[in-house]
Design an enzyme around this catalytic site. Structure first.
Site, PDB file in Angstrom:
ATOM      1  N   ASP A  40      30.258 -31.191  -5.155  1.00 51.36           N
ATOM      2  CA  ASP A  40      28.820 -31.030  -5.411  1.00 51.36           C
ATOM      3  C   ASP A  40      28.091 -32.254  -4.849  1.00 51.36           C
ATOM      4  N   ASP A  66      28.916 -33.066   0.372  1.00 51.87           N
ATOM      5  CA  ASP A  66      28.052 -32.014   0.895  1.00 51.87           C
ATOM      6  C   ASP A  66      28.914 -30.906   1.499  1.00 51.87           C
ATOM      7  N   LEU A  88      29.499 -21.661  -5.211  1.00 53.47           N
ATOM      8  CA  LEU A  88      28.210 -21.541  -5.909  1.00 53.47           C
ATOM      9  C   LEU A  88      27.155 -22.496  -5.368  1.00 53.47           C
ATOM     10  N   GLU A  91      20.840 -24.085  -2.513  1.00 52.15           N
ATOM     11  CA  GLU A  91      19.463 -24.305  -2.946  1.00 52.15           C
ATOM     12  C   GLU A  91      19.083 -22.995  -3.612  1.00 52.15           C
ATOM     13  N   ASP A 139      21.106 -10.720  -6.632  1.00 46.90           N
ATOM     14  CA  ASP A 139      20.503  -9.390  -6.441  1.00 46.90           C
ATOM     15  C   ASP A 139      19.282  -9.451  -5.524  1.00 46.90           C
ATOM     16  N   GLU A 140      18.747 -10.673  -5.316  1.00 52.83           N
ATOM     17  CA  GLU A 140      17.526 -10.787  -4.505  1.00 52.83           C
ATOM     18  C   GLU A 140      17.762 -10.414  -3.043  1.00 52.83           C
ATOM     19  N   TYR A 163      14.471 -17.971   0.327  1.00 48.98           N
ATOM     20  CA  TYR A 163      15.719 -18.139  -0.445  1.00 48.98           C
ATOM     21  C   TYR A 163      16.593 -16.899  -0.310  1.00 48.98           C
ATOM     22  N   LYS A 167      20.354 -16.360   1.402  1.00 49.55           N
ATOM     23  CA  LYS A 167      21.527 -15.821   0.690  1.00 49.55           C
ATOM     24  C   LYS A 167      22.044 -14.573   1.418  1.00 49.55           C
ATOM     25  N   LEU A 203      12.137 -20.029 -14.894  1.00 48.38           N
ATOM     26  CA  LEU A 203      11.190 -19.505 -15.885  1.00 48.38           C
ATOM     27  C   LEU A 203      11.538 -19.874 -17.341  1.00 48.38           C
ATOM     28  N   VAL A 219       2.108 -18.471 -16.203  1.00 43.68           N
ATOM     29  CA  VAL A 219       2.625 -17.145 -15.827  1.00 43.68           C
ATOM     30  C   VAL A 219       1.997 -16.754 -14.487  1.00 43.68           C
ATOM     31  N   TYR A 220       2.852 -16.400 -13.518  1.00 44.16           N
ATOM     32  CA  TYR A 220       2.349 -16.038 -12.193  1.00 44.16           C
ATOM     33  C   TYR A 220       1.686 -14.662 -12.245  1.00 44.16           C
TER      34      TYR A 220
HETATM   35  P1  NAD Z   1      21.562 -24.727  -9.382  1.00 45.96           P
HETATM   36  O1  NAD Z   1      20.397 -25.042  -8.504  1.00 45.96           O
HETATM   37  O2  NAD Z   1      21.480 -24.976 -10.835  1.00 45.96           O
HETATM   38  O3  NAD Z   1      22.856 -25.505  -8.835  1.00 45.96           O
HETATM   39  C1  NAD Z   1      23.165 -25.620  -7.477  1.00 45.96           C
HETATM   40  C2  NAD Z   1      24.217 -26.707  -7.324  1.00 45.96           C
HETATM   41  O4  NAD Z   1      24.570 -26.800  -5.946  1.00 45.96           O
HETATM   42  C3  NAD Z   1      23.727 -28.098  -7.765  1.00 45.96           C
HETATM   43  O5  NAD Z   1      24.706 -28.726  -8.566  1.00 45.96           O
HETATM   44  C4  NAD Z   1      23.541 -28.832  -6.440  1.00 45.96           C
HETATM   45  O6  NAD Z   1      23.734 -30.242  -6.544  1.00 45.96           O
HETATM   46  C5  NAD Z   1      24.600 -28.175  -5.570  1.00 45.96           C
HETATM   47  N1  NAD Z   1      24.313 -28.283  -4.136  1.00 45.96           N
HETATM   48  C6  NAD Z   1      23.141 -27.972  -3.508  1.00 45.96           C
HETATM   49  N2  NAD Z   1      23.262 -28.223  -2.183  1.00 45.96           N
HETATM   50  C7  NAD Z   1      24.518 -28.666  -1.973  1.00 45.96           C
HETATM   51  C8  NAD Z   1      25.255 -29.070  -0.825  1.00 45.96           C
HETATM   52  N3  NAD Z   1      24.690 -29.071   0.399  1.00 45.96           N
HETATM   53  N4  NAD Z   1      26.546 -29.465  -0.963  1.00 45.96           N
HETATM   54  C9  NAD Z   1      27.120 -29.471  -2.198  1.00 45.96           C
HETATM   55  N5  NAD Z   1      26.477 -29.124  -3.319  1.00 45.96           N
HETATM   56  C10 NAD Z   1      25.190 -28.712  -3.216  1.00 45.96           C
HETATM   57  O7  NAD Z   1      21.912 -23.205  -9.064  1.00 45.96           O
HETATM   58  P2  NAD Z   1      22.426 -22.065 -10.049  1.00 45.96           P
HETATM   59  O8  NAD Z   1      21.265 -21.398 -10.647  1.00 45.96           O
HETATM   60  O9  NAD Z   1      23.516 -22.603 -10.895  1.00 45.96           O
HETATM   61  O10 NAD Z   1      23.042 -21.042  -8.966  1.00 45.96           O
HETATM   62  C11 NAD Z   1      24.398 -21.166  -8.528  1.00 45.96           C
HETATM   63  C12 NAD Z   1      24.685 -20.069  -7.518  1.00 45.96           C
HETATM   64  O11 NAD Z   1      24.457 -18.795  -8.104  1.00 45.96           O
HETATM   65  C13 NAD Z   1      23.774 -20.117  -6.286  1.00 45.96           C
HETATM   66  O12 NAD Z   1      24.565 -19.777  -5.165  1.00 45.96           O
HETATM   67  C14 NAD Z   1      22.727 -19.055  -6.541  1.00 45.96           C
HETATM   68  O13 NAD Z   1      22.239 -18.526  -5.336  1.00 45.96           O
HETATM   69  C15 NAD Z   1      23.547 -18.044  -7.320  1.00 45.96           C
HETATM   70  N6  NAD Z   1      22.792 -17.201  -8.258  1.00 45.96           N
HETATM   71  C16 NAD Z   1      21.956 -17.764  -9.169  1.00 45.96           C
HETATM   72  C17 NAD Z   1      21.295 -16.944 -10.098  1.00 45.96           C
HETATM   73  C18 NAD Z   1      20.376 -17.518 -11.139  1.00 45.96           C
HETATM   74  O14 NAD Z   1      19.741 -16.749 -11.869  1.00 45.96           O
HETATM   75  N7  NAD Z   1      20.275 -18.823 -11.294  1.00 45.96           N
HETATM   76  C19 NAD Z   1      21.492 -15.554 -10.062  1.00 45.96           C
HETATM   77  C20 NAD Z   1      22.349 -15.007  -9.091  1.00 45.96           C
HETATM   78  C21 NAD Z   1      23.011 -15.851  -8.207  1.00 45.96           C
HETATM   79  O1  DAU Z   2      17.616 -12.590  -9.414  1.00 44.98           O
HETATM   80  C1  DAU Z   2      18.494 -13.678  -9.267  1.00 44.98           C
HETATM   81  C2  DAU Z   2      17.703 -14.915  -8.933  1.00 44.98           C
HETATM   82  O2  DAU Z   2      17.038 -15.299 -10.124  1.00 44.98           O
HETATM   83  C3  DAU Z   2      18.550 -16.069  -8.410  1.00 44.98           C
HETATM   84  O3  DAU Z   2      19.151 -15.689  -7.202  1.00 44.98           O
HETATM   85  C4  DAU Z   2      17.710 -17.321  -8.222  1.00 44.98           C
HETATM   86  O4  DAU Z   2      18.534 -18.409  -7.839  1.00 44.98           O
HETATM   87  C5  DAU Z   2      17.027 -17.643  -9.535  1.00 44.98           C
HETATM   88  O5  DAU Z   2      16.177 -18.763  -9.365  1.00 44.98           O
HETATM   89  C6  DAU Z   2      16.224 -16.443 -10.039  1.00 44.98           C
HETATM   90  O6  DAU Z   2      15.089 -16.178  -9.173  1.00 44.98           O
HETATM   91  P1  DAU Z   2      13.658 -15.788  -9.777  1.00 44.98           P
HETATM   92  O7  DAU Z   2      12.629 -16.075  -8.790  1.00 44.98           O
HETATM   93  O8  DAU Z   2      13.702 -14.426 -10.364  1.00 44.98           O
HETATM   94  O9  DAU Z   2      13.623 -16.834 -11.018  1.00 44.98           O
HETATM   95  P2  DAU Z   2      12.471 -17.783 -11.586  1.00 44.98           P
HETATM   96  O10 DAU Z   2      13.006 -18.369 -12.843  1.00 44.98           O
HETATM   97  O11 DAU Z   2      11.962 -18.728 -10.547  1.00 44.98           O
HETATM   98  O12 DAU Z   2      11.329 -16.760 -11.922  1.00 44.98           O
HETATM   99  C7  DAU Z   2      11.549 -15.650 -12.769  1.00 44.98           C
HETATM  100  C8  DAU Z   2      10.265 -14.834 -12.813  1.00 44.98           C
HETATM  101  O13 DAU Z   2       9.249 -15.608 -13.484  1.00 44.98           O
HETATM  102  C9  DAU Z   2       9.704 -14.538 -11.428  1.00 44.98           C
HETATM  103  O14 DAU Z   2       9.130 -13.237 -11.453  1.00 44.98           O
HETATM  104  C10 DAU Z   2       8.619 -15.588 -11.236  1.00 44.98           C
HETATM  105  C11 DAU Z   2       8.112 -15.845 -12.640  1.00 44.98           C
HETATM  106  N1  DAU Z   2       7.646 -17.229 -12.923  1.00 44.98           N
HETATM  107  C12 DAU Z   2       8.472 -18.255 -12.607  1.00 44.98           C
HETATM  108  C13 DAU Z   2       8.093 -19.550 -12.870  1.00 44.98           C
HETATM  109  C14 DAU Z   2       9.000 -20.715 -12.490  1.00 44.98           C
HETATM  110  C15 DAU Z   2       6.437 -17.435 -13.559  1.00 44.98           C
HETATM  111  O15 DAU Z   2       5.693 -16.492 -13.879  1.00 44.98           O
HETATM  112  N2  DAU Z   2       6.053 -18.729 -13.812  1.00 44.98           N
HETATM  113  C16 DAU Z   2       6.828 -19.801 -13.488  1.00 44.98           C
HETATM  114  O16 DAU Z   2       6.415 -20.963 -13.735  1.00 44.98           O
END
Ligand code: NAD
Ligand code: DAU
Length: 364
Positions: A40, A66, A88, A91, A139-140, A163, A167, A203, A219-220
């Site tokens: 990481d 990295d 995992l 960004e 799923d995005e 983003y 992916k 969120l 809220v957006y």
């Molecule tokens: P996060 O942003 O919390 O964590 C990402 C991690 O990757 C961090 O620890 C960061 O330091 C590391 N990282 C970033 N760039 C790097 C690099 N160049 N080299 C090494 N490490 C690096 O993300 P998360 O929410 O835990 O998501 C993890 C994975 O799951 C991602 O691939 C994301 O696309 C996927 N995902 C997330 C969600 C969600 O809701 N959060 C849903 C579906 C899929």
């Molecule tokens: O669907 C899986 C994805 O879910 C992952 O791949 C992404 O890594 C993860 O960040 C997440 O993406 P979203 O864009 O859905 O998550 P976020 O938490 O940024 O936003 C969730 C919803 O809430 C989205 O419709 C935008 C809205 N939102 C978000 C923020 C940060 C707000 O209304 N206000 C806010 O301040």
């Protein structure tokens, strides 16, 4: 159903939100695990505090580095002879990708390519019986839904945000390495995760922290967008299953069926925070502020996960109704963690992002 047993495991992005939940789960679940190495870079989103609970496990090692660093990744593969990679590192924040997508292309696309390239050279063409590469996607990649329907694994890739495009590009590279080089890769596409240790830029944690601190809940748009919410521990179980039972070349959706509009969810969080802090009902609801919408904001995501259910035995067992109060309680009880993950870089982005859309999100 034959079961693959991971023994020497590389987890990229293990210091992030889902990565650290996965590391805890993998160490507890995989019988016969010899070592688990987290690679990481500790960007603004990665924090070693997330791995504190496993730091003393003799099988665990942390490497700060990295995934784009080819010589480093090749050296790690040579040292540890991994049989399983859980990828995992990414960004992960959509809003940041709208602001500037360079880092998303670098890490999510070029970084994924680097891992694939090192893995296929290290593993050779006949690795299907002895190795697995689990690519963690979202799923995005499928784009946006209207009020009805669900994405299946056969839905076309149709990403909206930079983003999601990065992916989707990484998914395509993974598929190409399976087809071209026989790399035994499995892709997982999961809905929105929640739970402890999620950075308060997403969120749920953002709303919990803002509600507790008496700040606006931004809220957006009108908050009508719908997301499907899965607990990160259920997702972690799914990733274990993807390695154990997933068929190379296949894609599996993981979801929970727990859908909610953003406004509904924020309102629930507001009420839970009031209740937890013993404040009069409606205090936090009054903090809800409608701000400028996200550009090209996807209306709805939802996944059909019957393939994962039938072929992997996957079932999300944690319901949002039970876990949301626990999640709220975790953030309220863990102010030290909140302080530990609050970086200047994160604060700068938050200030600029919310000030620019008419909210006063301000300091994280
Ligand atoms: P996060 O942003 O919390 O964590 C990402 C991690 O990757 C961090 O620890 C960061 O330091 C590391 N990282 C970033 N760039 C790097 C690099 N160049 N080299 C090494 N490490 C690096 O993300 P998360 O929410 O835990 O998501 C993890 C994975 O799951 C991602 O691939 C994301 O696309 C996927 N995902 C997330 C969600 C969600 O809701 N959060 C849903 C579906 C899929
Ligand atoms: O669907 C899986 C994805 O879910 C992952 O791949 C992404 O890594 C993860 O960040 C997440 O993406 P979203 O864009 O859905 O998550 P976020 O938490 O940024 O936003 C969730 C919803 O809430 C989205 O419709 C935008 C809205 N939102 C978000 C923020 C940060 C707000 O209304 N206000 C806010 O301040």
């Amino acid at each position: 159903m034959s079961t693959f047993r991971p023994r020497r495991v590389l987890v990229t992005g293990g210091a992030g939100f889902i990565g650290s939940a996965f590391v805890r789960r993998a160490l507890a679940r995989f019988d016969g695990l010899d070592r688990l190495v987290v690679l990481d870079a500790l960007t603004y989103a990665g924090h070693e505090v997330n791995l504190a609970e496993v730091a003393d496990d003799a099988r665990f090692r942390f490497v700060r580095g990295d995934i784009c660093d080819h010589p480093l990744v090749a050296r790690l593969f040579a040292e540890d002879d991994y049989d399983t990679v859980f990828h995992l590192a990414a960004e992960s924040h959509v809003d940041r990708s709208i602001d500037a997508a360079d880092a998303f292309v670098r890490t999510n696309v070029a970084g994924t390519f680097t891992l694939l390239d090192v893995a296929r050279r290290a593993w050779g063409p006949d690795a299907a019986a002895s190795r697995r590469f689990v690519h963690v996607s979202t799923d995005e990649v499928y784009g946006a839904l209207g009020p009805e329907g669900e994405f299946t694994e056969d839905s076309p890739l149709c990403p909206t945000s930079p983003y999601a495009a990065s992916k989707a590009a990484s998914d395509l590279f993974v598929g190409s390495f399976y087809k071209t080089h026989g790399l035994p890769a499995v892709i997982t596409n999961t809905c929105n995760n929640y739970g402890p240790r999620q950075l308060p830029e997403k969120l749920l944690p953002l709303m919990i922290v803002h509600a507790a601190e008496g700040r606006p809940l931004p809220v957006y748009g009108e908050g009508k967008q719908v997301r499907e919410w899965i607990h990160a521990d259920d997702h972690a179980d799914g990733l274990c299953l993807a390695a154990e039972r997933g068929v190379p070349g296949e894609r599996y959706n993981f979801g929970s069926g727990d859908e909610s509009s953003n406004l509904e969810l924020v309102t629930r969080v507001a009420d839970l925070v009031d209740a937890a802090l013993g404040r009069p009902e409606g205090t936090a609801r009054a903090q809800i502020t409608f701000v400028e919408d996200r550009k090209a904001h996807d209306f709805r995501y939802a996944v059909d996960c019957s393939k994962a259910k039938e072929q992997l035995g996957f079932l999300a067992s944690r319901a949002l109704a039970d876990e949301l109060p626990r999640t709220v309680a975790w953030y309220l009880a863990n102010e030290d963690w909140r302080r530990a993950v609050a970086t200047d870089e994160h604060a700068r982005f938050q200030r600029a992002h919310y000030a620019g859309r008419g909210g006063q999100g301000g300091r994280p």
